[in-house]
Design an enzyme around this catalytic site. Structure first.
Site, PDB file in Angstrom:
ATOM      1  N   SER A 240      -9.166  -2.459   2.622  1.00 10.83           N
ATOM      2  CA  SER A 240      -9.679  -1.288   3.342  1.00 10.83           C
ATOM      3  C   SER A 240     -10.539  -1.669   4.545  1.00 10.83           C
ATOM      4  CB  SER A 240     -10.462  -0.373   2.390  1.00 10.83           C
ATOM      5  OG  SER A 240      -9.613   0.162   1.388  1.00 10.83           O
TER       6      SER A 240
ATOM      7  N   GLU B 290      -9.067 -10.553  -1.597  1.00 10.23           N
ATOM      8  CA  GLU B 290      -8.724  -9.132  -1.585  1.00 10.23           C
ATOM      9  C   GLU B 290      -8.982  -8.525  -2.961  1.00 10.23           C
ATOM     10  OE1 GLU B 290      -5.647  -7.971   1.727  1.00 10.23           O
ATOM     11  OE2 GLU B 290      -4.632  -8.689  -0.056  1.00 10.23           O
TER      12      GLU B 290
ATOM     13  N   LYS C  70       3.453  -5.090   4.979  1.00 16.17           N
ATOM     14  CA  LYS C  70       4.030  -4.742   3.676  1.00 16.17           C
ATOM     15  C   LYS C  70       5.447  -4.176   3.867  1.00 16.17           C
ATOM     16  CE  LYS C  70      -0.585  -4.188   1.801  1.00 16.17           C
ATOM     17  NZ  LYS C  70      -1.473  -3.469   0.860  1.00 16.17           N
TER      18      LYS C  70
ATOM     19  N   ASN D 296      -0.839  -7.426   7.564  1.00 21.06           N
ATOM     20  CA  ASN D 296       0.233  -7.417   6.580  1.00 21.06           C
ATOM     21  C   ASN D 296       0.896  -6.041   6.603  1.00 21.06           C
ATOM     22  OD1 ASN D 296       1.914  -7.625   4.363  1.00 21.06           O
ATOM     23  ND2 ASN D 296       0.260  -7.611   2.852  1.00 21.06           N
TER      24      ASN D 296
ATOM     25  N   GLU E 295      -0.121  -7.438  -4.969  1.00 19.58           N
ATOM     26  CA  GLU E 295       1.052  -6.589  -5.177  1.00 19.58           C
ATOM     27  C   GLU E 295       2.246  -7.411  -5.639  1.00 19.58           C
ATOM     28  OE1 GLU E 295      -0.604  -3.437  -1.878  1.00 19.58           O
ATOM     29  OE2 GLU E 295       1.054  -4.762  -1.339  1.00 19.58           O
TER      30      GLU E 295
ATOM     31  N   HIS F 273      -0.207 -12.408  -3.053  1.00 20.52           N
ATOM     32  CA  HIS F 273      -0.820 -11.094  -2.870  1.00 20.52           C
ATOM     33  C   HIS F 273      -0.811 -10.351  -4.204  1.00 20.52           C
ATOM     34  CE1 HIS F 273      -1.496  -7.007  -1.414  1.00 20.52           C
ATOM     35  NE2 HIS F 273      -1.958  -7.555  -0.309  1.00 20.52           N
TER      36      HIS F 273
ATOM     37  N   GLY G 153      -6.225  -0.449  -0.039  1.00 17.63           N
ATOM     38  CA  GLY G 153      -5.633   0.855   0.217  1.00 17.63           C
ATOM     39  C   GLY G 153      -6.357   2.017  -0.423  1.00 17.63           C
TER      40      GLY G 153
END
Length: 249
Positions: free
Chosen positions: A207, A161, A11, A9, A93, A91, A167
């Site tokens: 990660s 996730e 992003k 991904n 985000e 996702h 991250g």
């Protein structure tokens, strides 16, 4: 047998020059696993043209409507027309930055299926939910509300996730990853039947990097990974693909 999947991904990263990274991934993509790259929408068509036949291209989101007055949005049909075969939905985000709820994700999933796209549907808990021992309740609720009826191993991939690991460099223990993946498998089998439940691939994301990929891929019911930053460069992503190929062989 479920085909392993290494999904990247990108992003909100990448320009046309970034597509040269696909060349470096091509050789590793000829292994036992499937490789997917989801670039920003501006690069989907170009990536589809640049990628070898061994690398699938996907979008990072789609609108629930097929068309209409939705400035700045992209429909599932548009992604398909641009050469995408997958789309990431739900996702964290998107859920956080755009206030997307399970019902929104479900509607988008149905639209993606209608357009002929394979969905990578994301679920995951926050650090506060993890510390409150609510992880399985959160994951169970997201699966129940986000996944439409009609799911099969041919149209759905689930990616776990944990929000607190994306991250951050923090990674759940293998026992924690295994607990969630085994739970998701059981929930899918209970809802859709053993055959369908066992056919849906389950990815881990958060990660993932070359140094921990082998250990993660050895966990029960982990069929691959959804990788963020480490998928932007072939030098970082290829070792992850190779680790998954080894796990698949």
């Amino acid at each position: 047998m479920r085909t392993k999947l290494a999904a990247g991904n990108w992003k909100m990263n990448g320009l046309k020059a970034s597509l040269s990274e696909l060349e470096g991934m091509a050789e590793a993509a000829t292994g036992a696993s499937e490789v997917l790259i989801c670039p920003p929408a501006t690069l989907v068509a170009a990536a589809s043209g640049a990628a070898s036949g061994d690398i699938a291209i996907g979008g990072q989101d789609c609108h629930a409507s097929a068309s209409g007055a939705h400035t700045g949005d992209v429909s599932a049909g548009m992604l398909k027309d641009a050469g995408a075969t997958y789309v990431i939905l739900g996702h964290s985000e998107r859920r956080t930055d755009h206030d997307e709820h399970d019902e929104d994700v479900r509607a988008k999933c149905e639209a993606a299926w209608e357009a002929g796209l394979m969905v990578v549907l994301c679920v995951g808990e926050s650090l506060e939910e993890r510390e409150a021992s609510n992880t399985l309740d959160i994951i169970g609720g997201q699966l129940a509300k986000s996944v439409p009826d009609g799911a099969t191993g041919h149209n759905l991939v689930i990616a776990y996730e944990p929000i607190w690991a994306i991250g951050t460099g923090k990674v759940p223990t293998t026992d924690q990853i295994g607990e969630v993946h085994d739970f998701m498998r059981a929930r899918l089998e209970k809802r859709f039947g053993e055959g369908v439940g066992r056919s849906v691939r389950l990815l881990y994301g958060g990660s993932v990097k070359a140094s921990n990929a082998e250990e993660i891929f050895a966990v029960s019911n982990v069929d691959g990974a959804l990788v963020g930053g480490a998928s932007l460069k072939a030098a970082d992503f290829v070792p992850i693909i190779e680790a998954l190929n080894a796990a698949a062989s």
